[in-house]
Motif scaffolding. Structure first.
Motif, mmCIF file in Angstrom:
data_model
loop_
_atom_site.group_PDB
_atom_site.id
_atom_site.type_symbol
_atom_site.label_atom_id
_atom_site.label_comp_id
_atom_site.label_asym_id
_atom_site.label_seq_id
_atom_site.Cartn_x
_atom_site.Cartn_y
_atom_site.Cartn_z
ATOM 1 N N ARG A 39 0.832 -1.201 0.000
ATOM 2 C CA ARG A 39 0.000 0.000 0.000
ATOM 3 C C ARG A 39 0.864 1.247 0.000
ATOM 4 N NH1 ARG A 39 -4.554 -1.749 4.490
ATOM 5 N NH2 ARG A 39 -5.738 -3.055 3.070
ATOM 6 N N ILE A 40 0.294 2.291 -0.545
ATOM 7 C CA ILE A 40 0.947 3.581 -0.521
ATOM 8 C C ILE A 40 0.964 4.081 0.919
ATOM 9 C CG2 ILE A 40 -1.079 5.053 -0.848
ATOM 10 C CD1 ILE A 40 0.604 6.544 -2.979
ATOM 11 N N GLN A 41 2.033 4.738 1.292
ATOM 12 C CA GLN A 41 2.150 5.297 2.638
ATOM 13 C C GLN A 41 1.930 6.801 2.545
ATOM 14 O OE1 GLN A 41 2.374 3.121 5.237
ATOM 15 N NE2 GLN A 41 2.145 1.699 3.528
ATOM 16 N N GLY A 42 0.746 7.225 2.931
ATOM 17 C CA GLY A 42 0.377 8.622 2.775
ATOM 18 C C GLY A 42 0.493 9.415 4.055
ATOM 19 N N ASN A 43 0.125 10.676 3.932
ATOM 20 C CA ASN A 43 0.231 11.606 5.048
ATOM 21 C C ASN A 43 -1.136 12.058 5.555
ATOM 22 O OD1 ASN A 43 -0.403 12.892 2.717
ATOM 23 N ND2 ASN A 43 1.089 14.543 2.929
ATOM 24 N N SER A 44 -2.190 11.415 5.087
ATOM 25 C CA SER A 44 -3.542 11.777 5.492
ATOM 26 C C SER A 44 -4.403 10.509 5.459
ATOM 27 C CB SER A 44 -4.106 12.844 4.536
ATOM 28 O OG SER A 44 -5.357 13.314 4.981
ATOM 29 N N LYS A 45 -5.632 10.615 5.950
ATOM 30 C CA LYS A 45 -6.540 9.471 5.994
ATOM 31 C C LYS A 45 -7.781 9.746 5.153
ATOM 32 C CE LYS A 45 -4.106 7.134 9.001
ATOM 33 N NZ LYS A 45 -3.386 5.944 8.615
ATOM 34 N N ALA A 46 -8.386 8.667 4.660
ATOM 35 C CA ALA A 46 -9.636 8.767 3.896
ATOM 36 C C ALA A 46 -10.405 7.466 4.066
ATOM 37 C CB ALA A 46 -9.356 9.026 2.416
ATOM 38 N N LEU A 47 -11.680 7.502 3.698
ATOM 39 C CA LEU A 47 -12.510 6.303 3.736
ATOM 40 C C LEU A 47 -12.624 5.752 2.328
ATOM 41 C CD1 LEU A 47 -15.326 7.461 6.182
ATOM 42 C CD2 LEU A 47 -13.357 5.989 6.671
ATOM 43 N N SER A 58 -4.617 5.072 4.315
ATOM 44 C CA SER A 58 -3.638 6.150 4.291
ATOM 45 C C SER A 58 -3.541 6.653 2.858
ATOM 46 C CB SER A 58 -2.291 5.602 4.777
ATOM 47 O OG SER A 58 -1.302 6.588 4.704
ATOM 48 N N VAL A 59 -3.718 7.956 2.661
ATOM 49 C CA VAL A 59 -3.684 8.530 1.316
ATOM 50 C C VAL A 59 -2.563 9.554 1.211
ATOM 51 C CG1 VAL A 59 -6.108 8.102 0.787
ATOM 52 C CG2 VAL A 59 -5.476 10.223 1.942
ATOM 53 N N LEU A 60 -2.063 9.705 0.000
ATOM 54 C CA LEU A 60 -0.954 10.607 -0.279
ATOM 55 C C LEU A 60 -1.488 11.862 -0.949
ATOM 56 C CD1 LEU A 60 2.198 10.781 -0.287
ATOM 57 C CD2 LEU A 60 2.106 9.834 -2.595
ATOM 58 N N ASN A 61 -1.146 13.022 -0.394
ATOM 59 C CA ASN A 61 -1.535 14.275 -1.045
ATOM 60 C C ASN A 61 -0.793 14.364 -2.371
ATOM 61 O OD1 ASN A 61 -0.829 17.686 -0.912
ATOM 62 N ND2 ASN A 61 -2.872 16.869 -1.204
ATOM 63 N N TRP A 62 -1.574 14.436 -3.450
ATOM 64 C CA TRP A 62 -0.998 14.431 -4.787
ATOM 65 C C TRP A 62 -0.720 15.857 -5.232
ATOM 66 C CZ3 TRP A 62 -3.861 11.568 -9.336
ATOM 67 C CH2 TRP A 62 -2.997 11.460 -10.418
ATOM 68 N N PHE A 86 -9.220 10.840 -4.252
ATOM 69 C CA PHE A 86 -10.092 11.519 -3.305
ATOM 70 C C PHE A 86 -9.903 13.029 -3.420
ATOM 71 C CE2 PHE A 86 -9.011 7.410 -1.575
ATOM 72 C CZ PHE A 86 -10.193 6.938 -1.036
ATOM 73 N N LYS A 87 -10.935 13.763 -3.020
ATOM 74 C CA LYS A 87 -10.860 15.222 -2.975
ATOM 75 C C LYS A 87 -11.373 15.667 -1.621
ATOM 76 C CE LYS A 87 -12.510 19.334 -5.509
ATOM 77 N NZ LYS A 87 -11.366 20.117 -5.170
ATOM 78 N N GLY A 88 -10.611 16.541 -0.963
ATOM 79 C CA GLY A 88 -11.039 17.024 0.338
ATOM 80 C C GLY A 88 -9.906 17.689 1.083
ATOM 81 N N ALA A 89 -10.200 18.111 2.300
ATOM 82 C CA ALA A 89 -9.212 18.767 3.145
ATOM 83 C C ALA A 89 -8.321 17.719 3.806
ATOM 84 C CB ALA A 89 -9.906 19.618 4.204
ATOM 85 N N GLN A 92 -9.739 16.067 6.855
ATOM 86 C CA GLN A 92 -11.085 15.525 6.642
ATOM 87 C C GLN A 92 -10.997 14.032 6.347
ATOM 88 O OE1 GLN A 92 -12.896 17.199 3.147
ATOM 89 N NE2 GLN A 92 -14.832 16.158 3.456
ATOM 90 N N LEU A 93 -11.490 13.205 7.264
ATOM 91 C CA LEU A 93 -11.455 11.756 7.056
ATOM 92 C C LEU A 93 -12.388 11.343 5.927
ATOM 93 C CD1 LEU A 93 -10.586 8.890 7.879
ATOM 94 C CD2 LEU A 93 -12.444 8.917 9.553
ATOM 95 N N ASN A 94 -13.547 11.972 5.859
ATOM 96 C CA ASN A 94 -14.542 11.605 4.848
ATOM 97 C C ASN A 94 -14.344 12.407 3.565
ATOM 98 O OD1 ASN A 94 -16.617 10.095 3.880
ATOM 99 N ND2 ASN A 94 -18.227 11.337 4.785
ATOM 100 N N LYS A 95 -13.120 12.333 3.010
ATOM 101 C CA LYS A 95 -12.856 12.962 1.715
ATOM 102 C C LYS A 95 -13.751 12.300 0.671
ATOM 103 C CE LYS A 95 -7.947 13.704 2.763
ATOM 104 N NZ LYS A 95 -8.015 13.282 4.161
ATOM 105 N N HIS A 96 -14.091 13.025 -0.371
ATOM 106 C CA HIS A 96 -14.950 12.463 -1.411
ATOM 107 C C HIS A 96 -14.128 11.561 -2.325
ATOM 108 C CE1 HIS A 96 -18.190 14.896 -0.051
ATOM 109 N NE2 HIS A 96 -17.596 16.021 -0.361
ATOM 110 N N GLN A 97 -14.494 10.288 -2.382
ATOM 111 C CA GLN A 97 -13.846 9.362 -3.300
ATOM 112 C C GLN A 97 -14.473 9.592 -4.674
ATOM 113 O OE1 GLN A 97 -14.386 5.222 -2.357
ATOM 114 N NE2 GLN A 97 -12.641 4.587 -3.584
ATOM 115 N N LEU A 98 -13.667 10.056 -5.620
ATOM 116 C CA LEU A 98 -14.194 10.426 -6.933
ATOM 117 C C LEU A 98 -14.348 9.217 -7.850
ATOM 118 C CD1 LEU A 98 -12.091 13.656 -7.496
ATOM 119 C CD2 LEU A 98 -14.378 13.435 -6.497
#
Length: 199
Positions: A39-47, A58-62, A86-89, A92-98
């Motif tokens: 898995r990618i090791q990101g700096n933020s979280k998402a659902l 774990s998501v990576l700010n692109w 994903f798009k969001g702050a 924000q855990l509940n970023k929008h999965q596009l």
């Protein structure tokens, strides 16, 4: 069977150049003895929504407020690749999965779903926003506009073909067999997504 280590190294080597302020790297994540998952090791979280499951990743700010999740899983002789945008702050855990791109290699010629394929998941974000809007009002009536699940076609389970080769009288199935081709595919998908999101 594809060489697992070679595939992961190829993906890491080719995709890292797309990220200037973050480090793109798939790392092994031990979930079970029967599967090997990277898995990618990101700096933020998402659902992450996949099939009927929702789980934190774990998501990576692109760039800007777009985030990326990539997972490669090896189960027996099968390889599964999934990436979600994903798009969001940041907080924000509940970023929008596009949308989600997947390439599932079951090593079968009779696979019903196109491989690789897209899943469009923005309908969940629209539904969430609509429900939040309704929740803010004490009394909301819609005489003209009524939204129900029966009236909206649910596309999140639809597999939109990405690499069908029908013009050559071939199938909608591409097997994962060569690490270099797979990493070029993933690199191309990411480059294309970036261009489209920048418009």
């Amino acid at each position: 069977m594809i060489n697992h280590e070679e595939l992961i190294n190829n993906i890491n080597d080719s995709c890292k150049y797309l990220f200037t302020s973050q480090i793109f790297k798939l790392e092994e994540n031990v979930l079970s003895n029967s599967a090997k998952t990277y898995r990618i090791q990101g700096n933020s979280k998402a659902l992450n929504r996949k099939k009927n499951d929702i789980f934190e990743v774990s998501v990576l700010n692109w760039f800007e407020d777009f985030y990326l999740y990539v997972e490669v899983k090896f189960v027996s002789n099968h390889t599964f690749i999934s990436l979600s945008v994903f798009k969001g702050a940041d907080n924000q855990l509940n970023k929008h999965q596009l949308f989600r791109a997947e390439w599932d290699d079951y090593d079968r010629d009779d696979e019903i779903h196109a491989q690789p394929h897209w899943h469009i998941t923005t309908d969940v974000a629209i539904s969430d926003n609509f429900n939040n809007f309704l929740g803010e009002k004490e009394q909301v009536t819609f005489d003209v506009f009524e939204l129900s699940k029966a009236e909206v076609f649910d596309i999140k389970n639809f597999h939109f073909a990405m690499l069908g080769n029908w013009q050559q009288d071939e199938t909608h199935i591409h097997k994962i067999s060569e690490p270099a081709k797979v990493s070029k595919w993933l690199l191309g998908v990411l480059k294309h997504i970036r261009v489209e999101l920048d418009v």
